[in-house]
Write a protein that holds these residues in place. Structure first.
Motif, PDB file in Angstrom:
ATOM      1  N   ALA A 271     -74.180 -21.161  17.737  1.00 49.00           N
ATOM      2  CA  ALA A 271     -74.170 -22.417  17.086  1.00 49.00           C
ATOM      3  C   ALA A 271     -73.265 -23.409  17.511  1.00 49.00           C
ATOM      4  O   ALA A 271     -72.141 -22.948  18.092  1.00 49.00           O
ATOM      5  N   TRP A 272     -73.310 -24.681  17.735  1.00 47.13           N
ATOM      6  CA  TRP A 272     -72.536 -25.531  18.281  1.00 47.13           C
ATOM      7  C   TRP A 272     -72.238 -26.766  17.356  1.00 47.13           C
ATOM      8  O   TRP A 272     -72.854 -26.748  16.460  1.00 47.13           O
ATOM      9  N   LYS A 273     -71.060 -27.433  17.565  1.00 47.88           N
ATOM     10  CA  LYS A 273     -70.670 -28.620  16.770  1.00 47.88           C
ATOM     11  C   LYS A 273     -69.907 -29.515  17.861  1.00 47.88           C
ATOM     12  O   LYS A 273     -69.670 -29.242  18.747  1.00 47.88           O
TER      13      LYS A 273
ATOM     14  N   MET B 153     -77.853 -18.042  14.594  1.00 50.61           N
ATOM     15  CA  MET B 153     -78.134 -19.051  14.190  1.00 50.61           C
ATOM     16  C   MET B 153     -77.256 -19.640  12.794  1.00 50.61           C
ATOM     17  O   MET B 153     -76.693 -18.988  12.244  1.00 50.61           O
ATOM     18  N   ILE B 154     -77.428 -20.854  12.721  1.00 50.57           N
ATOM     19  CA  ILE B 154     -76.872 -21.627  11.688  1.00 50.57           C
ATOM     20  C   ILE B 154     -77.237 -20.956  10.290  1.00 50.57           C
ATOM     21  O   ILE B 154     -76.205 -20.806   9.438  1.00 50.57           O
ATOM     22  N   ARG B 155     -78.620 -20.875  10.375  1.00 52.84           N
ATOM     23  CA  ARG B 155     -79.363 -20.511   9.058  1.00 52.84           C
ATOM     24  C   ARG B 155     -80.093 -19.579   9.353  1.00 52.84           C
ATOM     25  O   ARG B 155     -80.524 -19.432  10.627  1.00 52.84           O
ATOM     26  N   SER B 156     -80.656 -18.929   8.553  1.00 49.15           N
ATOM     27  CA  SER B 156     -81.765 -17.665   8.724  1.00 49.15           C
ATOM     28  C   SER B 156     -82.919 -18.434   9.145  1.00 49.15           C
ATOM     29  O   SER B 156     -83.726 -19.432   8.365  1.00 49.15           O
ATOM     30  N   GLU B 157     -83.601 -17.977  10.279  1.00 48.33           N
ATOM     31  CA  GLU B 157     -85.015 -18.487  10.772  1.00 48.33           C
ATOM     32  C   GLU B 157     -85.599 -17.188  11.408  1.00 48.33           C
ATOM     33  O   GLU B 157     -84.802 -16.378  12.114  1.00 48.33           O
ATOM     34  N   ALA B 158     -86.978 -17.001  10.979  1.00 50.06           N
ATOM     35  CA  ALA B 158     -87.564 -15.903  11.532  1.00 50.06           C
ATOM     36  C   ALA B 158     -88.002 -15.987  12.916  1.00 50.06           C
ATOM     37  O   ALA B 158     -88.414 -17.167  13.444  1.00 50.06           O
ATOM     38  N   LYS B 159     -88.191 -14.939  13.639  1.00 57.02           N
ATOM     39  CA  LYS B 159     -88.670 -15.019  15.214  1.00 57.02           C
ATOM     40  C   LYS B 159     -90.021 -15.740  15.476  1.00 57.02           C
ATOM     41  O   LYS B 159     -90.310 -16.303  16.195  1.00 57.02           O
ATOM     42  N   PHE B 160     -90.842 -15.129  14.248  1.00 56.43           N
ATOM     43  CA  PHE B 160     -92.120 -15.525  14.365  1.00 56.43           C
ATOM     44  C   PHE B 160     -92.904 -16.126  12.934  1.00 56.43           C
ATOM     45  O   PHE B 160     -92.184 -15.721  11.942  1.00 56.43           O
ATOM     46  N   LYS B 161     -93.749 -17.132  13.060  1.00 56.76           N
ATOM     47  CA  LYS B 161     -93.999 -17.416  11.800  1.00 56.76           C
ATOM     48  C   LYS B 161     -95.435 -16.779  11.374  1.00 56.76           C
ATOM     49  O   LYS B 161     -96.453 -16.747  11.924  1.00 56.76           O
ATOM     50  N   VAL B 162     -95.120 -15.601  10.283  1.00 57.38           N
ATOM     51  CA  VAL B 162     -96.486 -14.912   9.836  1.00 57.38           C
ATOM     52  C   VAL B 162     -96.889 -15.105   8.567  1.00 57.38           C
ATOM     53  O   VAL B 162     -96.311 -15.311   7.730  1.00 57.38           O
ATOM     54  N   ASN B 163     -98.368 -15.171   8.972  1.00 53.60           N
ATOM     55  CA  ASN B 163     -99.107 -15.362   7.816  1.00 53.60           C
ATOM     56  C   ASN B 163    -100.067 -14.179   7.509  1.00 53.60           C
ATOM     57  O   ASN B 163    -100.844 -13.788   8.252  1.00 53.60           O
ATOM     58  N   THR B 164     -99.909 -13.739   6.302  1.00 53.17           N
ATOM     59  CA  THR B 164    -100.785 -12.504   5.837  1.00 53.17           C
ATOM     60  C   THR B 164    -102.162 -12.896   5.143  1.00 53.17           C
ATOM     61  O   THR B 164    -101.957 -13.842   4.581  1.00 53.17           O
TER      62      THR B 164
END
Length: 365
Positions: free
Chosen positions: A302-304, A69-80
């Motif tokens: 990533a593409w451009k 990825m171009i920037r950091s992104e987590a695989k899942f959205k975790v809510n504790t």
């Protein structure tokens, strides 16, 4: 690792569950439907445990970065959520994970431990490989509930390290299945016909996608975003002869990708010299697998555009069908400036993994 089914046999009698009446079809009509966005996980855990080694390992499993990825992104959205703060609404969540250790005397973990009988704890103590229990539709229809536990933190961390990829894959497969029911409820039959006629493959593309370009060995379909609330997603499918194993080498896959996009994917319709290329500053991630008995290499990167006016993320698959002597490259790429790409990439993954490159005319439509 013990399978989830064997764990279920070992421990299901130790979990206190609420019994409800069935409507006779196997579906519990008295339970509400689960709710939650795609890729969202509610993690019920003591805050101290989340901040320690157990939490670190859970973050590695569910919050590790999507590669390429171009920037950091987590695989899942975790809510504790603190176990003592669980409400009826939270229990209706689609993906629910309870985490505890039996040696934890804190009130938060004890709220989870109270759901286990003395006998079930003894079974876990006698078999340190038992660390999880999977339940479906426990509080709501369409729900996945997973209990992760251990006699000690050290034991639980060790089991999470050994089985992290399996746990991650469990939710990845489940979320693709959920998304498939939503986005493929209505399909673009015109795109499917083009793919069969020109490439001899079977694709399932949502009705929201439109054919942008179609040639003998190439098909480009695009979902142009109508607003800032939805990503601009393109999918393309390409066919060529399979000549040598060298075609599957990472450097050659990248070269093939760039040759396809340079010829077919324009960056700006008003500028014929604008085209899509791979972003070389961010190393793409490769992974080998087998899909429908065909050797496949997954690539994330990533593409451009060549004039750097646009850019985004992509997910592609190089598939080999040796029976047909064909090599297929299929890809989806996202244009969604300054927004999260995770959901769009999961949509791309769901669509592309529904592609059958082994389809032939004599098989019928």
């Amino acid at each position: 690792m013990k399978t989830f089914s064997s764990i279920l046999i070992a421990l299901v009698m130790g979990i206190v569950l609420t019994s409800c009446e069935s409507d006779g079809t196997g579906v519990d009509s008295s339970k509400p439907k689960a709710r939650g966005s795609i890729g969202e996980i509610i993690l019920v855990i003591d805050s101290v445990k989340w901040a320690g080694p157990v939490g670190d390992q859970l973050k590695e499993i569910f919050e590790s970065d999507i590669p390429g990825m171009i920037r950091s992104e987590a695989k899942f959205k975790v809510n504790t959520v603190d176990p003592r703060a669980m409400t009826r609404m939270l229990k209706m969540s689609t993906n629910l994970i309870y985490v505890t250790t039996f040696d934890d005397k804190g009130s938060a973990s004890q709220a989870i431990n109270a759901q286990f009988s003395k006998e079930s704890k003894e079974k876990a103590m006698n078999d340190p490989d038992i660390y999880s229990l999977r339940m479906e539709d426990e509080y709501a229809i369409g729900q996945e509930v997973l209990y992760l536990f251990g006699n000690t933190e050290e034991q639980l961390v060790e089991n999470l390290k050994k089985n992290g990829s399996r746990l991650q894959n469990l939710f990845e497969v489940r979320e693709r299945g959920r998304l498939e029911k939503i986005i493929l409820a209505r399909k673009n039959s015109a795109a499917a016909v083009e793919a069969k006629n020109n490439l001899e493959i079977e694709i399932n593309v949502p009705a929201s996608y439109q054919v942008a370009k179609s040639e003998d060995d190439f098909l480009w379909v695009r979902q142009i975003t109508p607003s800032a609330n939805r990503a601009d997603i393109s999918l393309f499918f390409y066919e060529t002869d399979y000549v040598s194993e060298e075609q599957t080498f990472p450097a050659n896959i990248l070269a093939l990708r760039d040759s396809i996009t340079r010829q077919h994917i324009f960056g700006d319709p008003e500028d014929p010299t604008s085209y899509v290329v791979s972003e070389k500053q961010i190393p793409p991630a490769f992974r080998n697998m087998v899909i429908n008995d065909n050797f496949t290499t997954e690539i994330r990167g990533a593409w451009k555009t060549n004039n750097t006016s646009m850019g985004g993320s992509y997910l592609g698959y190089l598939m080999i069908d040796q029976d047909k002597g064909k090599l297929y490259y299929i890809e989806g790429f996202v244009f969604y400036p300054n927004e999260i790409h995770r959901d769009a990439l999961r949509e791309i993954e769901t669509i592309l993994l529904n592609t059958d490159v082994s389809w032939q005319e004599d098989q019928g439509a």
